[in-house]
Design a protein around this motif. Structure first.
Motif, PDB file in Angstrom:
ATOM      1  N   ILE A 183      -4.719  18.789  -4.234  1.00  0.00           N
ATOM      2  CA  ILE A 183      -5.585  18.885  -5.407  1.00  0.00           C
ATOM      3  C   ILE A 183      -5.409  17.667  -6.306  1.00  0.00           C
ATOM      4  CG2 ILE A 183      -6.054  20.194  -7.519  1.00  0.00           C
ATOM      5  CD1 ILE A 183      -5.096  22.711  -6.008  1.00  0.00           C
ATOM      6  N   PHE A 184      -4.169  17.180  -6.413  1.00  0.00           N
ATOM      7  CA  PHE A 184      -3.841  16.154  -7.397  1.00  0.00           C
ATOM      8  C   PHE A 184      -3.898  14.728  -6.858  1.00  0.00           C
ATOM      9  CE2 PHE A 184      -2.017  20.152  -8.634  1.00  0.00           C
ATOM     10  CZ  PHE A 184      -2.284  20.213  -9.983  1.00  0.00           C
ATOM     11  N   PHE A 185      -3.915  14.588  -5.543  1.00  0.00           N
ATOM     12  CA  PHE A 185      -3.988  13.244  -4.954  1.00  0.00           C
ATOM     13  C   PHE A 185      -5.298  13.011  -4.200  1.00  0.00           C
ATOM     14  CE2 PHE A 185       0.492  14.023  -5.614  1.00  0.00           C
ATOM     15  CZ  PHE A 185       0.951  12.806  -6.111  1.00  0.00           C
ATOM     16  N   TYR A 186      -5.922  14.102  -3.739  1.00  0.00           N
ATOM     17  CA  TYR A 186      -7.141  13.982  -2.951  1.00  0.00           C
ATOM     18  C   TYR A 186      -8.209  14.988  -3.385  1.00  0.00           C
ATOM     19  CZ  TYR A 186      -4.005  11.302   0.043  1.00  0.00           C
ATOM     20  OH  TYR A 186      -3.106  10.382   0.522  1.00  0.00           O
ATOM     21  N   GLY A 187      -8.057  15.540  -4.584  1.00  0.00           N
ATOM     22  CA  GLY A 187      -9.031  16.484  -5.123  1.00  0.00           C
ATOM     23  C   GLY A 187      -9.308  16.165  -6.573  1.00  0.00           C
ATOM     24  N   MET A 188      -9.950  17.110  -7.281  1.00  0.00           N
ATOM     25  CA  MET A 188     -10.351  16.826  -8.654  1.00  0.00           C
ATOM     26  C   MET A 188      -9.171  16.560  -9.585  1.00  0.00           C
ATOM     27  SD  MET A 188     -11.501  20.441 -10.408  1.00  0.00           S
ATOM     28  CE  MET A 188     -12.991  20.676  -9.450  1.00  0.00           C
ATOM     29  N   PRO A 378      -7.462   7.139  -2.420  1.00  0.00           N
ATOM     30  CA  PRO A 378      -8.862   6.725  -2.228  1.00  0.00           C
ATOM     31  C   PRO A 378      -9.738   6.932  -3.449  1.00  0.00           C
ATOM     32  CG  PRO A 378      -8.360   8.722  -0.977  1.00  0.00           C
ATOM     33  CD  PRO A 378      -7.057   8.185  -1.451  1.00  0.00           C
ATOM     34  N   TYR A 379      -9.337   7.819  -4.367  1.00  0.00           N
ATOM     35  CA  TYR A 379     -10.098   7.967  -5.606  1.00  0.00           C
ATOM     36  C   TYR A 379     -10.259   6.614  -6.293  1.00  0.00           C
ATOM     37  CZ  TYR A 379     -10.907   8.812 -10.578  1.00  0.00           C
ATOM     38  OH  TYR A 379     -11.386   8.757 -11.869  1.00  0.00           O
ATOM     39  N   VAL A 380      -9.194   5.825  -6.313  1.00  0.00           N
ATOM     40  CA  VAL A 380      -9.261   4.523  -6.966  1.00  0.00           C
ATOM     41  C   VAL A 380      -9.828   3.458  -6.027  1.00  0.00           C
ATOM     42  CG1 VAL A 380      -7.953   2.682  -8.090  1.00  0.00           C
ATOM     43  CG2 VAL A 380      -7.367   5.070  -8.527  1.00  0.00           C
ATOM     44  N   SER A 381      -9.314   3.386  -4.800  1.00  0.00           N
ATOM     45  CA  SER A 381      -9.750   2.314  -3.896  1.00  0.00           C
ATOM     46  C   SER A 381     -11.226   2.462  -3.529  1.00  0.00           C
ATOM     47  CB  SER A 381      -8.879   2.293  -2.635  1.00  0.00           C
ATOM     48  OG  SER A 381      -8.896   3.554  -1.981  1.00  0.00           O
ATOM     49  N   GLN A 382     -11.649   3.653  -3.120  1.00  0.00           N
ATOM     50  CA  GLN A 382     -13.062   3.853  -2.796  1.00  0.00           C
ATOM     51  C   GLN A 382     -13.915   3.873  -4.056  1.00  0.00           C
ATOM     52  OE1 GLN A 382     -13.450   7.336  -0.323  1.00  0.00           O
ATOM     53  NE2 GLN A 382     -12.230   6.462   1.346  1.00  0.00           N
ATOM     54  N   GLY A 383     -13.333   4.370  -5.148  1.00  0.00           N
ATOM     55  CA  GLY A 383     -14.054   4.363  -6.415  1.00  0.00           C
ATOM     56  C   GLY A 383     -14.366   2.953  -6.865  1.00  0.00           C
ATOM     57  N   MET A 384     -13.391   2.053  -6.718  1.00  0.00           N
ATOM     58  CA  MET A 384     -13.608   0.657  -7.086  1.00  0.00           C
ATOM     59  C   MET A 384     -14.671   0.022  -6.209  1.00  0.00           C
ATOM     60  SD  MET A 384     -12.146  -0.661  -9.676  1.00  0.00           S
ATOM     61  CE  MET A 384     -12.413  -2.366  -9.178  1.00  0.00           C
ATOM     62  N   ASP A 565      -2.297  11.454   4.525  1.00  0.00           N
ATOM     63  CA  ASP A 565      -1.995  12.834   4.196  1.00  0.00           C
ATOM     64  C   ASP A 565      -3.163  13.786   4.427  1.00  0.00           C
ATOM     65  OD1 ASP A 565      -0.019  11.511   1.639  1.00  0.00           O
ATOM     66  OD2 ASP A 565       0.743  12.719   3.289  1.00  0.00           O
ATOM     67  N   THR A 566      -4.354  13.412   3.978  1.00  0.00           N
ATOM     68  CA  THR A 566      -5.452  14.361   4.046  1.00  0.00           C
ATOM     69  C   THR A 566      -6.782  13.659   3.872  1.00  0.00           C
ATOM     70  OG1 THR A 566      -6.241  16.466   3.151  1.00  0.00           O
ATOM     71  CG2 THR A 566      -5.436  14.857   1.572  1.00  0.00           C
ATOM     72  N   GLU A 567      -7.855  14.440   3.969  1.00  0.00           N
ATOM     73  CA  GLU A 567      -9.190  13.883   3.831  1.00  0.00           C
ATOM     74  C   GLU A 567      -9.561  13.674   2.364  1.00  0.00           C
ATOM     75  OE1 GLU A 567     -11.520  16.893   5.739  1.00  0.00           O
ATOM     76  OE2 GLU A 567     -11.349  18.285   4.086  1.00  0.00           O
ATOM     77  N   PHE A 568     -10.522  12.782   2.154  1.00  0.00           N
ATOM     78  CA  PHE A 568     -11.100  12.566   0.835  1.00  0.00           C
ATOM     79  C   PHE A 568     -12.550  12.173   1.055  1.00  0.00           C
ATOM     80  CE2 PHE A 568     -12.259  10.080  -2.935  1.00  0.00           C
ATOM     81  CZ  PHE A 568     -11.790  10.897  -3.959  1.00  0.00           C
ATOM     82  N   LYS A 569     -13.446  13.144   0.923  1.00  0.00           N
ATOM     83  CA  LYS A 569     -14.845  12.931   1.279  1.00  0.00           C
ATOM     84  C   LYS A 569     -15.765  12.805   0.074  1.00  0.00           C
ATOM     85  CE  LYS A 569     -14.372  15.383   5.683  1.00  0.00           C
ATOM     86  NZ  LYS A 569     -14.858  16.484   6.542  1.00  0.00           N
ATOM     87  N   TYR A 570     -15.222  12.938  -1.115  1.00  0.00           N
ATOM     88  CA  TYR A 570     -16.047  12.989  -2.315  1.00  0.00           C
ATOM     89  C   TYR A 570     -16.813  11.702  -2.590  1.00  0.00           C
ATOM     90  CZ  TYR A 570     -13.044  17.033  -3.230  1.00  0.00           C
ATOM     91  OH  TYR A 570     -12.366  18.223  -3.130  1.00  0.00           O
ATOM     92  N   PHE A 571     -16.241  10.552  -2.229  1.00  0.00           N
ATOM     93  CA  PHE A 571     -16.868   9.279  -2.584  1.00  0.00           C
ATOM     94  C   PHE A 571     -17.668   8.661  -1.444  1.00  0.00           C
ATOM     95  CE2 PHE A 571     -14.171   7.936  -6.511  1.00  0.00           C
ATOM     96  CZ  PHE A 571     -14.736   9.000  -7.212  1.00  0.00           C
TER      97      PHE A 571
END
Length: 582
Positions: A183-188, A378-384, A565-571
């Motif tokens: 939740i805290f590394f790959y979620g909201m 990925p929140y930061v890397s893909q977000g950037m 660790d896990t998936e991150f599909k939001y971005f």
């Protein structure tokens, strides 16, 4: 008067139970049994009408074909046949000042350029806030387990793809320590983690999400919010401090499951109220929509750009406001908070807002930077990467727009946006023509597409009472109670109707209806970059999820370590909507 109110309420509840529940032949006896245990007619009625409303609204989904250049005229009147022939027509639109708290309000319009306002729903949501007819009737009835919850929700029509949105995430149960940490590394929850200013020197690891919300007043049946969650360098939860109980709990200790549940509920409630509702819907999308319509004619290049990203926004936000902001709103009934405490949260959200700070300007502590550099955030890397694509698109658009970027109308729009940020943590800088406008427009687009996708994709958190939600009872704080769970499903159901996809041609808008042909070229270039980014994100996700072992690892399979660790599909841009939905 009190007796009359009680009799009236009793009559309404009797009708709700006997006529609506007992005579509903589509419900199983099991579902009826649990519904009839509730005294809350609001929860019962919403649970029966929300799924069908969502299913009906999705029978004709919105697409880019709904955005037609000729339909854009709100706030202005045509004065000639030329594309740029417009004059302001203030009589065609009425401003609605909607008070969020005593300290701040938001200006909405009484119309939407494309989407008609749902007057019936608006009246219904307003009626539900009448204490005389629908008083707050809290419950702490619990369901036995997730299997029972799923049977009841399926029976009511709250199924993914029908009455609920479909999730694109997998193996996200939020109960194991690994899934909780996700939740805290790959979620909201990552939007909270990256706000940590300093690296923690705690024995429990460098990462901490600190949410001291225990002083917020809650109603008598429910637990107080507030938790501090610690994580190791390896992104695993190591301890949770319960502020109300003044107790630190570690994995394996008595109360560990309840501590995680408290943390999840605190995080979900805060992000829903602050990042999602106040920041994204009211402070960004609504202010942008209002200011663009008031200050920019339909042919102005900046309004042309923002029309896509404000599609349906007024209609969506009026519904969101009515259902989530007022006293006795659905959100108030669903949460544990006294209404005075809800207003404290809204005030705090306004003061702490940094939503207009460009994503490229964000600063991170060394531990977070290490995760980013290692490809583990990925929140930061893909977000950037996405932000830079948006910034390039905006730059090209403004370059083609020429002098219009700095004309009086553009400056008036920027001044209106800047004025709205006074008192917020991040206030927009003074107007300096191209540079400030470029960053503002890029931030708006990033927020209503990518950021909204992350903080608004809530179905994973609410689909079962063991996942997360808006409150915990004192009687059993191990999962969400039946009443709150039921009301939460009605909120989740309203998010089923999506806005048009961002990755779409918008053929009857860009370069159409007399608009300059360069619009089509700039938009097509943007689409090409979005598709490439989508493919890149999907490849990264496949690597992360389906190729779990690093090639360079050798030896026995049990000694090998997961590469990610896990998936991150939001971005993934292919998932983005062009504007905010509920």
């Amino acid at each position: 008067m009190f007796l009359l109110s009680c009799l009236c309420d009793s009559a309404i509840d009797t009708v709700a139970k006997r006529l609506i529940v007992e005579n509903d032949d589509d419900l199983t006896p099991e579902t009826k049994e649990f519904l009839l245990q509730l005294d809350d007619s609001v929860a019962i009625v919403l649970s029966l009408i929300a799924p069908s409303n969502s299913i009906k609204s999705n029978e004709n989904p919105m697409t880019d074909a709904n955005l037609d250049t000729h339909a854009v005229d709100l706030g202005w009147k045509k004065t000639g046949i030329e594309f740029h022939s417009w004059k302001s027509d203030s009589r065609s639109v009425r401003l609605l000042r909607r008070k969020v708290t005593e300290n701040f309000s938001v200006i909405m319009l009484n119309q939407d350029d494309f989407v008609g306002l749902d007057t019936i729903t608006g009246i219904g949501l307003k009626v539900l806030t009448f204490d005389f007819f629908f008083p707050l009737q809290d419950s702490d009835i619990m369901l036995k387990d997730d299997h029972l919850a799923k049977r009841i929700m399926d029976d009511l029509g709250y199924e993914p793809g029908k009455g609920l949105p479909v999730t694109y995430n997998s193996d996200f149960n939020m109960q194991t320590d690994e899934s909780f940490s996700r939740i805290f590394f790959y979620g909201m929850g990552v939007v909270l983690l990256v706000k940590q200013k300093e690296v923690s020197d705690s024995e429990y690891g460098p990462f901490v999400v600190d949410l001291p919300m225990h002083n917020l007043a809650v109603r008598k049946l429910y637990r107080r919010y507030g938790a501090r969650i610690h994580f190791s360098k390896d992104q695993k939860v190591t301890a949770i401090f319960d502020y109300a109980m003044e107790k630190l709990v570690k994995p394996g200790e008595d109360g560990w499951h309840k501590a995680k549940m408290l943390a999840k509920v605190t995080v979900f409630t805060l992000i829903t109220a602050r990042e999602h509702l106040i920041w994204t819907h009211l402070l960004v999308s609504q202010v942008m929509t209002t200011q663009s319509i008031l200050n920019l004619p339909p042919s102005h290049p900046i309004r042309r750009l923002l029309t896509i990203f404000s599609y349906g926004t007024t209609s969506v936000n009026i519904t969101a406001f009515n259902s989530l902001i007022p006293d006795l709103s659905v959100l108030h009934r669903t949460s544990a908070l006294e209404y005075s405490a809800m207003q404290e949260v809204f005030d705090m959200a306004f003061r702490e807002s940094d939503i207009f700070e460009p994503f490229s300007d964000k600063q991170y502590n060394p531990a977070v930077k290490e995760l980013i550099d290692g490809g583990k955030l990925p929140y930061v890397s893909q977000g950037m990467e996405y932000y830079e694509i948006v910034s390039s698109f905006v730059g090209s658009w403004l370059e083609k727009a020429g002098d219009a970027v700095s004309d009086d109308q553009a400056e008036a729009f920027y001044r209106g946006m800047k004025e709205s940020t006074k008192g917020q943590k991040y206030e927009l800088p003074p107007y300096n023509e191209g540079k400030s406008m470029h960053k503002l427009l890029s931030s708006i687009i990033f927020t209503v597409t990518a950021f909204h996708e992350l903080v608004g994709h809530s179905v994973d958190y609410t689909i079962l009472p063991s996942r997360a939600g808006f409150r915990l009872t004192k009687k059993d704080p191990s999962e969400i109670d039946f009443q709150s769970f039921l009301l939460t499903q009605s909120i989740s159901s309203s998010t089923s109707q999506r806005m048009p996809a961002l990755v779409a041609p918008f053929e009857v808008f860009f370069g159409a209806g007399g608009a300059p042909s360069w619009e089509r070229d700039v938009w097509n270039d943007f689409l090409e970059k979005l598709r490439k980014q989508s493919a890149k994100v999907q490849v990264e996700d496949v690597t992360r999820v389906f190729h779990p072992f690093a090639k360079e690892n050798s030896g026995n399979s049990e000694d090998r370590k997961p590469l990610f660790d896990t998936e991150f599909k939001y971005f993934d841009p292919s998932r983005f909507e062009c504007s905010v939905a509920l």
